[in-house]
Design a protein around this motif. Structure first.
Motif, PDB file in Angstrom:
ATOM      1  N   THR A 158     -15.151  64.760  23.201  1.00  7.03           N
ATOM      2  CA  THR A 158     -15.532  63.762  24.655  1.00  7.03           C
ATOM      3  C   THR A 158     -16.151  64.951  25.610  1.00  7.03           C
ATOM      4  O   THR A 158     -16.635  65.257  26.450  1.00  7.03           O
ATOM      5  N   VAL A 159     -15.109  65.440  25.988  1.00  7.64           N
ATOM      6  CA  VAL A 159     -15.495  66.486  27.406  1.00  7.64           C
ATOM      7  C   VAL A 159     -15.025  68.279  26.856  1.00  7.64           C
ATOM      8  O   VAL A 159     -15.048  69.002  27.604  1.00  7.64           O
ATOM      9  N   ALA A 160     -14.139  68.382  25.679  1.00  2.45           N
ATOM     10  CA  ALA A 160     -14.336  69.604  25.749  1.00  2.45           C
ATOM     11  C   ALA A 160     -15.287  70.535  25.697  1.00  2.45           C
ATOM     12  O   ALA A 160     -16.272  70.829  24.770  1.00  2.45           O
ATOM     13  N   ASP A 161     -15.789  71.999  26.084  1.00  2.00           N
ATOM     14  CA  ASP A 161     -16.681  73.234  25.439  1.00  2.00           C
ATOM     15  C   ASP A 161     -16.210  74.176  24.572  1.00  2.00           C
ATOM     16  O   ASP A 161     -17.225  74.032  23.937  1.00  2.00           O
ATOM     17  N   HIS A 162     -15.349  73.488  24.248  1.00  2.00           N
ATOM     18  CA  HIS A 162     -14.226  74.990  22.906  1.00  2.00           C
ATOM     19  C   HIS A 162     -13.065  74.101  22.865  1.00  2.00           C
ATOM     20  O   HIS A 162     -11.731  73.216  23.524  1.00  2.00           O
ATOM     21  N   VAL A 163     -13.103  73.864  21.174  1.00  2.00           N
ATOM     22  CA  VAL A 163     -11.533  73.616  20.762  1.00  2.00           C
ATOM     23  C   VAL A 163     -11.534  74.756  20.242  1.00  2.00           C
ATOM     24  O   VAL A 163     -11.775  74.949  19.188  1.00  2.00           O
ATOM     25  N   ALA A 164     -10.088  74.386  19.874  1.00  2.00           N
ATOM     26  CA  ALA A 164      -9.311  74.994  18.802  1.00  2.00           C
ATOM     27  C   ALA A 164      -8.631  74.165  17.406  1.00  2.00           C
ATOM     28  O   ALA A 164      -7.604  73.352  18.409  1.00  2.00           O
ATOM     29  N   CYS A 165      -8.252  74.613  16.337  1.00  2.00           N
ATOM     30  CA  CYS A 165      -7.326  73.530  15.890  1.00  2.00           C
ATOM     31  C   CYS A 165      -6.129  74.611  15.761  1.00  2.00           C
ATOM     32  O   CYS A 165      -5.819  75.223  14.687  1.00  2.00           O
ATOM     33  N   PHE A 166      -4.509  73.768  16.423  1.00  2.00           N
ATOM     34  CA  PHE A 166      -3.558  74.448  15.096  1.00  2.00           C
ATOM     35  C   PHE A 166      -2.834  74.123  14.239  1.00  2.00           C
ATOM     36  O   PHE A 166      -3.391  73.050  14.560  1.00  2.00           O
ATOM     37  N   LEU A 167      -2.600  74.406  13.140  1.00  2.00           N
ATOM     38  CA  LEU A 167      -1.809  74.506  11.624  1.00  2.00           C
ATOM     39  C   LEU A 167      -0.864  74.978  11.539  1.00  2.00           C
ATOM     40  O   LEU A 167      -0.899  76.665  11.708  1.00  2.00           O
ATOM     41  N   GLU A 168       0.671  74.484  12.233  1.00  2.00           N
ATOM     42  CA  GLU A 168       1.610  76.020  11.469  1.00  2.00           C
ATOM     43  C   GLU A 168       2.113  76.571  12.296  1.00  2.00           C
ATOM     44  O   GLU A 168       1.775  77.997  11.731  1.00  2.00           O
ATOM     45  N   GLY A 169       1.480  76.659  13.431  1.00  2.00           N
ATOM     46  CA  GLY A 169       1.517  78.506  14.492  1.00  2.00           C
ATOM     47  C   GLY A 169       0.155  78.895  14.074  1.00  2.00           C
ATOM     48  O   GLY A 169       0.160  79.951  15.399  1.00  2.00           O
ATOM     49  N   LYS A 170      -0.998  78.783  13.568  1.00  2.00           N
ATOM     50  CA  LYS A 170      -1.757  79.747  13.852  1.00  2.00           C
ATOM     51  C   LYS A 170      -3.248  79.239  13.728  1.00  2.00           C
ATOM     52  O   LYS A 170      -3.054  77.103  13.876  1.00  2.00           O
ATOM     53  N   ILE A 171      -4.208  79.172  14.883  1.00  2.00           N
ATOM     54  CA  ILE A 171      -5.427  79.136  15.247  1.00  2.00           C
ATOM     55  C   ILE A 171      -6.266  78.693  13.552  1.00  2.00           C
ATOM     56  O   ILE A 171      -6.390  79.486  12.830  1.00  2.00           O
ATOM     57  N   SER A 172      -6.446  77.598  13.014  1.00  2.00           N
ATOM     58  CA  SER A 172      -7.225  77.216  11.481  1.00  2.00           C
ATOM     59  C   SER A 172      -8.252  76.937  11.710  1.00  2.00           C
ATOM     60  O   SER A 172      -8.953  76.914  11.363  1.00  2.00           O
ATOM     61  N   LEU A 173      -9.060  76.660  13.048  1.00  2.00           N
ATOM     62  CA  LEU A 173     -10.938  76.197  13.336  1.00  2.00           C
ATOM     63  C   LEU A 173     -10.777  76.157  14.898  1.00  2.00           C
ATOM     64  O   LEU A 173     -10.274  76.151  15.356  1.00  2.00           O
TER      65      LEU A 173
END
Length: 240
Positions: free
Chosen positions: A206-221
């Motif tokens: 609700t507050v983020a301009d940008h989002v990155a998802c981490f999975l096992e030490g890597k950006i997955s999305l």
């Protein structure tokens, strides 16, 4: 990578960052940019590398390879206190207030670097009024929400440009979480850039301009929240 104008300056950039704890690799080839005035959120399950990322930016963990750039200048070799002097402040997971010191003493310690700016005890109390009657109380006697407000206030006392928030809502009551997120919006409005690590996806989107998802030490999305479907986020979060 911005929720606003592409003309914003790049405050922080990571280039191909690898981080190890001994033989265990915690981050793999992590790269991204954060522009001024953004709220950039990092989501993902426990053990995904989110806290390691913030510790690396703050100078508490050194990358084995790659670069951390602040306003285009490499800060990889700088100690954590030197990065505070540049305007980078970390609110660690678990609050980490000084339990035997009073609320006021905790705040004053946050200003030890002498960096100039608008933040002082009075302005912190204006942001978090709940701290006002607690100034003489030992930090160990505070509730979780009070300690979180104190931890953020202590970081603000260093007058940072870039604020790193690690799991700010963990273990807090919903009414407290709401106030913390309202404060984040105020801080961005006051010119701060925020990186926030969260497991609570609903709140942070609700507050983020940008989002990155981490999975096992890597950006997955990665992307703007409005461009990411809940299905894509779920898949990236759990590696489905």
């Amino acid at each position: 990578m911005s929720g606003g104008s592409a003309e914003r300056n790049v405050v922080l950039e990571l280039k191909d960052v690898d981080v190890f704890y001994g033989d265990f690799q915690a981050l793999f080839n992590v790269s991204f940019q954060v522009q001024e005035g953004m709220t950039f959120a990092f989501i993902g399950a426990n053990g995904g590398g989110k806290s390691t990322l913030l510790r690396t930016i703050a100078g508490l963990q050194r990358p084995a390879s790659g670069q951390v750039l602040f306003h285009g200048e490499a800060v990889d070799s700088l100690a954590a206190h030197k990065r505070v002097g540049l305007g980078i402040a970390l609110v660690p997971e678990g609050r980490r207030v000084f339990p035997s010191l009073t609320v006021r003493e905790n705040l004053v310690i946050g200003a030890y670097g002498g960096r100039k700016g608008d933040w002082n005890v009075d302005s912190v109390v204006e942001l978090f009024p709940l701290l006002k009657p607690l100034m003489k109380r030992q930090a160990s006697s505070l509730s979780g929400g009070e300690q979180q407000a104190l931890a953020i206030g202590r970081a603000l006392m260093s007058n940072p440009e870039l604020l790193l928030l690690d799991e700010v809502s963990l273990g807090l009551a919903p009414v407290v979480i709401k106030r913390i997120y309202e404060a984040m919006v105020q801080l961005v409005g006051a010119g701060h850039t925020i990186l926030v690590v969260e497991q609570d996806v609903g709140h942070v989107l609700t507050v983020a301009d940008h989002v990155a998802c981490f999975l096992e030490g890597k950006i997955s999305l990665e992307g703007k929240p409005g461009d990411l479907t809940s299905e894509a986020i779920t898949a990236a979060y759990f590696g489905m």
